[in-house]
Design a protein around this motif. Structure first.
Motif, PDB file in Angstrom:
ATOM      1  N   GLU A 198       8.894   7.599   6.179  1.00 48.75           N
ATOM      2  CA  GLU A 198       8.914   8.651   7.206  1.00 48.75           C
ATOM      3  C   GLU A 198       9.638   8.156   8.460  1.00 48.75           C
ATOM      4  O   GLU A 198      10.433   8.875   9.072  1.00 48.75           O
ATOM      5  N   ALA A 255       6.903  15.164   3.007  1.00 49.77           N
ATOM      6  CA  ALA A 255       5.617  15.869   2.949  1.00 49.77           C
ATOM      7  C   ALA A 255       5.227  16.135   1.500  1.00 49.77           C
ATOM      8  O   ALA A 255       4.066  15.964   1.114  1.00 49.77           O
ATOM      9  N   ASN A 263       0.858  -1.180   0.000  1.00 52.57           N
ATOM     10  CA  ASN A 263       0.000   0.000   0.000  1.00 52.57           C
ATOM     11  C   ASN A 263       0.897   1.234   0.000  1.00 52.57           C
ATOM     12  O   ASN A 263       1.842   1.319   0.783  1.00 52.57           O
ATOM     13  N   TRP A 315       4.788   5.012   2.503  1.00 54.96           N
ATOM     14  CA  TRP A 315       5.113   6.389   2.910  1.00 54.96           C
ATOM     15  C   TRP A 315       5.407   6.457   4.402  1.00 54.96           C
ATOM     16  O   TRP A 315       6.372   7.082   4.820  1.00 54.96           O
ATOM     17  N   ILE A 316       4.569   5.801   5.204  1.00 57.86           N
ATOM     18  CA  ILE A 316       4.797   5.831   6.655  1.00 57.86           C
ATOM     19  C   ILE A 316       6.153   5.216   6.980  1.00 57.86           C
ATOM     20  O   ILE A 316       6.920   5.746   7.796  1.00 57.86           O
ATOM     21  N   LEU A 374      -5.269   2.761  -1.232  1.00 58.96           N
ATOM     22  CA  LEU A 374      -4.093   3.074  -2.056  1.00 58.96           C
ATOM     23  C   LEU A 374      -3.276   1.818  -2.324  1.00 58.96           C
ATOM     24  O   LEU A 374      -2.063   1.859  -2.344  1.00 58.96           O
ATOM     25  N   PHE A 387       3.957  13.133   0.000  1.00 58.92           N
ATOM     26  CA  PHE A 387       2.593  12.864   0.438  1.00 58.92           C
ATOM     27  C   PHE A 387       1.579  13.630  -0.403  1.00 58.92           C
ATOM     28  O   PHE A 387       0.503  13.112  -0.719  1.00 58.92           O
ATOM     29  N   ILE A 388       1.948  14.870  -0.775  1.00 53.47           N
ATOM     30  CA  ILE A 388       1.053  15.627  -1.656  1.00 53.47           C
ATOM     31  C   ILE A 388       0.883  14.871  -2.968  1.00 53.47           C
ATOM     32  O   ILE A 388      -0.222  14.771  -3.512  1.00 53.47           O
ATOM     33  N   ALA A 406       0.423   4.193   1.011  1.00 55.48           N
ATOM     34  CA  ALA A 406       0.419   4.942   2.269  1.00 55.48           C
ATOM     35  C   ALA A 406       1.328   4.273   3.296  1.00 55.48           C
ATOM     36  O   ALA A 406       2.050   4.949   4.029  1.00 55.48           O
ATOM     37  N   VAL A 407       1.311   2.943   3.333  1.00 51.67           N
ATOM     38  CA  VAL A 407       2.179   2.230   4.279  1.00 51.67           C
ATOM     39  C   VAL A 407       3.642   2.459   3.915  1.00 51.67           C
ATOM     40  O   VAL A 407       4.497   2.687   4.777  1.00 51.67           O
TER      41      VAL A 407
END
Lengths: 304, 474, 209
Positions: B124, B158, B115, B120-121, B179, B161-162, B117-118
């Motif tokens: 980060e 960031a 995913n 991305w985390i 996602l 993320f956008i 989003a995962v």
């Protein structure tokens, strides 16, 4: 016609109230409300003295200045009381009438050949130039909002809206108050009580004027205050009100406006000279936000 | 299954951090390494299976996880040496191991994330722990580098993320609300191209801080300069792979649409500029670790070029990424050894290494040959394939320009490494009298040997993994 | 009602450009947090309990209380009062913020995508642009963090623009991002302040070629 008379009447005691409030806060003995009037009458009794270096420009300037402001007064309506004159696009005419008076003041100040006066004129010109976009964007937004381009129709049609109109009104009042302060060279931009020529803006420009001329300039200043007070009061006064309510509201707002100016002047220090431009351009920025809000309300920008 | 790995790793990390017992730390680290190797093997067996809903053992993930497992072994060994030779308190050592375990876990999570989003985390999270490790020596320079890395990476992430939000805008108009990569690739062809372009641009810019690619590469380079050598080895290899993966995942979505050509041009620009910046900076380099850092910038540029060209370029890019990881890690371990004798990474302070430690010198020579892609290095194969792809697709000007830049890079790199190895200047420099320990160079020899072996005679499962990883692009 | 808050948000951006005191930045961040709460509160049609609690935590608790409180602590620790002259005069910054507002309003009116709520997109885009600009013009790492938070607020609005389709996880991610980002960055600011006796970016220029 009534609005013209009202503005004339309110202008007489306007500066008096400011002085009274400031004296009260400084714990001084309060002068009469009519003290500025007495001062002007005293000035009128005197003759004017002209420097030998000045030309005819310097001599006609106070008259032209006074005339331009008086003329501008004719355009202001109050509630349902129509202004003396009104035509399409008169707010542009109004702005440039005031600007013409200011222009004469500036060139008259240069005419004296004094370094200080030229400096003051320089600053005055800069601030007027910077404040102009704020005024035009604001009134332009109103014109867009109401689809009218004269002061009278513009204000007549203003009060029919949603909560967004309240934001516009509040922001517009905020901007107009500060435009009035800048145009009259009052506190955040200029300190009328200052004694050092280097830090003056407006006061230094009229150093050479005396007697009758100085009296005229003072009266023009009162009138300008009253004009802006009139513009502000129109955002509050509803045309549906009965006429004596409107008149009372107008006078009340004028008094309130004067008290606010007095309070601001009593409590606030003057901006640093180099901070003034950014502070004035901020008004234009807020005016742009009003413009964007107007675009949203009138659905020129469609958002979902 | 995978979530279990994450939970156990966090537990191990926390217990190391709070107990602060040397023996327990070593035992738990060994357990963690075993588990890491185990999960990589498990992933290889259960390839292409969804695990814990948000993770998937996909081919590229498995490949990079293997690289990470191998390098983790070496990094733990060199971390052990590094910590032993400096006088750190128990608390600091515990913090070091706890952070590095969390860093490895976050990187594993990024490799297998299905995913976006995962992913991305996870990226980060890596920023956070890497910053702690960069700041480990508590010097002014370390603080500066850690601050810059943390801040610029945060802003970069960031921005990425956008980009992901833009991606989800266009995805949701096609009815996909999660996602998940799989779903995104399915509907990619019906996505609006303007949103895709913006998303790709933002993700590329944002993750470039991680990958060490052109726009935000500077922070990674500063980080290399001051981080402890084992950490530098991680930053410039596996962590850069994480950044690459972040970009690559979005690239696979873009590759299904007509935006592909545009995206490839963007990658070409980023790649050429990376190599260019690196070549320019290497000419006036004064610091060995910084030199290796700029070399990483160059190699990431070549990887981006490989992606940008397509065809065999895809294969070459992944191959190059893997080889670069092994070689660069080895070089960083070895430069850590060099530092023991000279107490400095500055070029003016350190030379004549071959005489002091012949085995270490040999490792350095081998690494030097490997990183410059001189045969028999495996990197020769991958660079050769990249250039072949360039010529096949008629990118003559780019190829020639890059070749000229590579010549410059080879010149400055050789000059400095040969200076380090063989120069015998008149003036005396301060050298610590330490008995060389040849066994400390074993891991480097293994890594360089692995690259040569994989380059000359790649095993079938290795090429199959790469082929499967890029299958979606062709 | 949502428009009211959006307009107010735009005004806070202007004040960010105008103000030069660190304390004012913190106040403005707190105000932005409350405005974000207002936007979310009035724009969610059918609000569920879980969503409501989450939004309450994210905007009121984190963005307008914890983050400003923590930043204020950092500010006092480092004795920050007045931001030194930014590298670009405030006068031009105000013009930049106005241009970015106009740009993003025009852009959002051009977007006729049904999937995106363009009313949030307007200030979101302006906020991100301005946040980046804010970071560039200030020479003080504390202000850089403020700029980062302006960007994060913009991203929050952007995720609203994407609509209710965003998974909860993503919102959680933003929350974590802000909280962790601010806490860790704040601790590092204190470190920098203690080590270098200043938080000016000029201090951080040892690493170069």
């Amino acid at each position: 016609m009534i609005s013209f008379l009202l503005i004339l009447v309110s202008s007489i005691f306007f500066v008096g109230i400011i002085i009274k409030v400031k004296a009260k806060i400084a714990a001084r003995k309060m002068p009469s409300v009519f003290q500025p009037l007495f001062d002007v009458i005293r000035l009128f009794k005197k003759g004017a003295i002209y420097s030998s270096t000045t030309s005819v420009i310097f001599k006609i300037t106070p008259l032209v200045y006074m005339a331009s402001v008086l003329m501008a007064t004719l355009f202001i309506p109050i509630g349902s009381q129509k202004g003396f004159l009104s035509f399409e696009g008169d707010f542009v005419f109004f702005a440039y009438l005031l600007a013409m008076g200011k222009f004469m003041m500036i060139i008259a100040a240069m005419d004296t050949g004094s370094g200080f006066e030229a400096m003051g004129a320089n600053r005055e010109a800069l601030y007027s130039m910077l404040v102009e976009p704020a005024f035009f964007i604001l009134i332009g937004s109103m014109a867009l909002f109401t689809h009218n381009t004269s002061f009278q129709d513009l204000y007549m049609n203003l009060h029919a809206g949603t909560e967004l109109t309240y934001i516009i009104s509040i922001a517009a009042i905020y901007i107009l108050i500060y435009i009035a302060m800048i145009e009259n060279s009052r506190m955040p931009v200029d300190d009328p009580k200052t004694h050092l020529e280097l830090t003056m803006v407006h006061e230094v420009m009229v150093l050479d004027n005396s007697g009758f001329d100085l009296g005229l300039i003072h009266i023009a200043t009162w009138l300008k205050f009253a004009i802006y007070g009139g513009l502000i009061s129109n955002f509050v006064i509803q045309t549906t009100w009965i006429w004596y309510y409107q008149i009372t509201a107008f006078l009340g707002i004028q008094i309130l406006f004067a008290i606010i100016i007095g309070l601001v002047e009593a409590f606030r220090a003057r901006n640093k000279m180099e901070k003034n431009p950014q502070w004035i351009i901020m008004l234009s920025a807020i005016a742009v936000v009003i413009f964007l809000t107007t675009l949203i309300i009138t659905q020129k920008i469609i958002l979902n | 299954m995978f979530i279990l790995f994450v939970i156990i790793s966090i537990t191990i990390s926390l217990s190391i951090f709070f107990v602060r017992n040397n023996i327990l730390t070593k035992i738990l680290s060994a357990v963690f390494l075993l588990m890491l190797t185990g999960i990589s093997g498990y992933a290889f067996i259960h390839i292409n299976e969804i695990s814990s809903h948000y993770y998937k053992f996909d081919d590229l993930g498995v490949l990079l996880a293997f690289v990470l497992s191998i390098l983790s072994l070496a990094t733990f060994y060199h971390s052990y040496l590094y910590l032993k030779r400096h006088n750190f308190t128990n608390k600091q050592e515990a913090g070091y191991y706890a952070s590095i375990i969390m860093l490895i876990t976050a990187m594993m999570s990024a490799y297998f994330a299905e995913n976006i989003a995962v992913l991305w985390i996870s990226i980060e999270t890596t920023t956070l722990f890497v910053s702690i490790l960069i700041f480990f020596e508590r010097t002014k320079e370390a603080l500066e580098a850690a601050w810059k890395y943390l801040f610029v990476s945060s802003v970069g992430v960031a921005l990425a993320f956008i980009g992901i939000l833009f991606l989800s805008i266009t995805a949701s108009s096609n009815g996909i609300t999660d996602l998940s990569l799989l779903h995104l690739i399915e509907i990619a062809s019906s996505m609006s191209s303007i949103w895709l372009k913006m998303a790709f641009l933002l993700v590329l810019t944002g993750y470039s801080a991680k990958m060490g690619l052109f726009p935000l590469h500077t922070v990674a380079i500063d980080a290399h300069t001051v981080a402890p050598p084992p950490i530098s080895a991680f930053i410039s290899t596996t962590l850069m792979n994480v950044g690459f993966l972040g970009i690559y995942r979005v690239f696979t979505i873009v590759a299904q649409t007509e935006v592909l050509h545009w995206a490839q041009n963007v990658l070409l620009i980023a790649g050429v500029l990376s190599v260019f910046m690196s070549a320019i900076q290497l000419l006036k380099i004064k610091h060995y670790k910084r030199m290796f850092a700029f070399s990483s910038l160059e190699h990431m540029g070549i990887v981006a070029l490989g992606l940008g060209i397509g065809g065999i370029g895809y294969y070459a890019a992944i191959l190059h990424l893997v080889f670069h990881s092994f070689v660069k890690a080895g070089l960083f371990y070895q430069i850590g050894q060099v530092h023991r004798y000279f107490k400095s990474y500055w070029i003016k302070d350190a030379y004549g290494y071959f005489k002091i430690n012949p085995v270490g010198g040999l490792a350095l020579i081998l690494g030097f040959i490997s990183i410059l892609a001189i045969p028999p290095s495996g990197m020769f194969v991958s660079e050769f394939l990249t250039f072949k792809a360039m010529f096949l697709t008629k990118h003559y000007y780019i190829a020639i320009f890059i070749l000229i830049l590579l010549t410059l890079i080879i010149y400055s790199f050789s000059k400095n490494i040969l200076h380090l190895l063989f120069n015998e200047a008149d003036e005396e420099i301060e050298i610590n009298e330490i008995k060389p320990n040849p066994y400390e160079s074993i891991s480097q020899f293994v890594l360089f040997g692995l690259v040569i072996y994989l380059g000359i005679n790649p095993p079938v499962f290795f090429t199959d993994l790469i082929d499967a990883a890029i299958a979606i692009l062709n | 009602m949502t428009y009211l808050f959006i307009i107010l948000y735009a005004v806070t951006l202007i004040y960010f450009a105008l103000s030069e005191r660190v304390k004012k930045f913190i106040w403005l961040l707190a105000i932005q947090g409350s405005i974000l709460f207002g936007i979310v509160f009035f724009s969610l049609n059918k609000i569920e309990v879980f969503d409501f609690v989450f939004i309450l935590i994210e905007t009121i608790l984190v963005k307008s209380i914890i983050v400003p409180w923590f930043l204020n602590k950092v500010r006092r620790h480092n004795h920050l009062k007045r931001e030194h002259e930014p590298s670009i005069p405030v006068f031009y910054s105000i013009i930049v913020v106005v241009i970015s507002l106009l740009l993003s309003f025009i852009l959002s009116s051009q977007l006729n995508d049904n999937q995106i709520h363009t009313k949030y997109f307007t200030v979101a885009f302006a906020s991100i642009l301005f946040g980046v600009y804010f970071i560039i013009i200030h020479k003080n790492i504390f202000s850089h963090v403020v700029g980062y938070l302006i960007i994060e607020n913009g991203i929050f609005l952007l995720s609203l623009a994407v609509g209710s389709v965003m998974p909860m996880m993503v919102n959680l991610a933003i929350l974590l991002d802000v909280l962790m980002g601010v806490l860790v960055l704040g601790i590092f600011i204190n470190q920098v302040g203690d080590t270098f006796k200043s938080v000016e970016i000029d201090q951080l220029s040892n690493l170069k070629d």
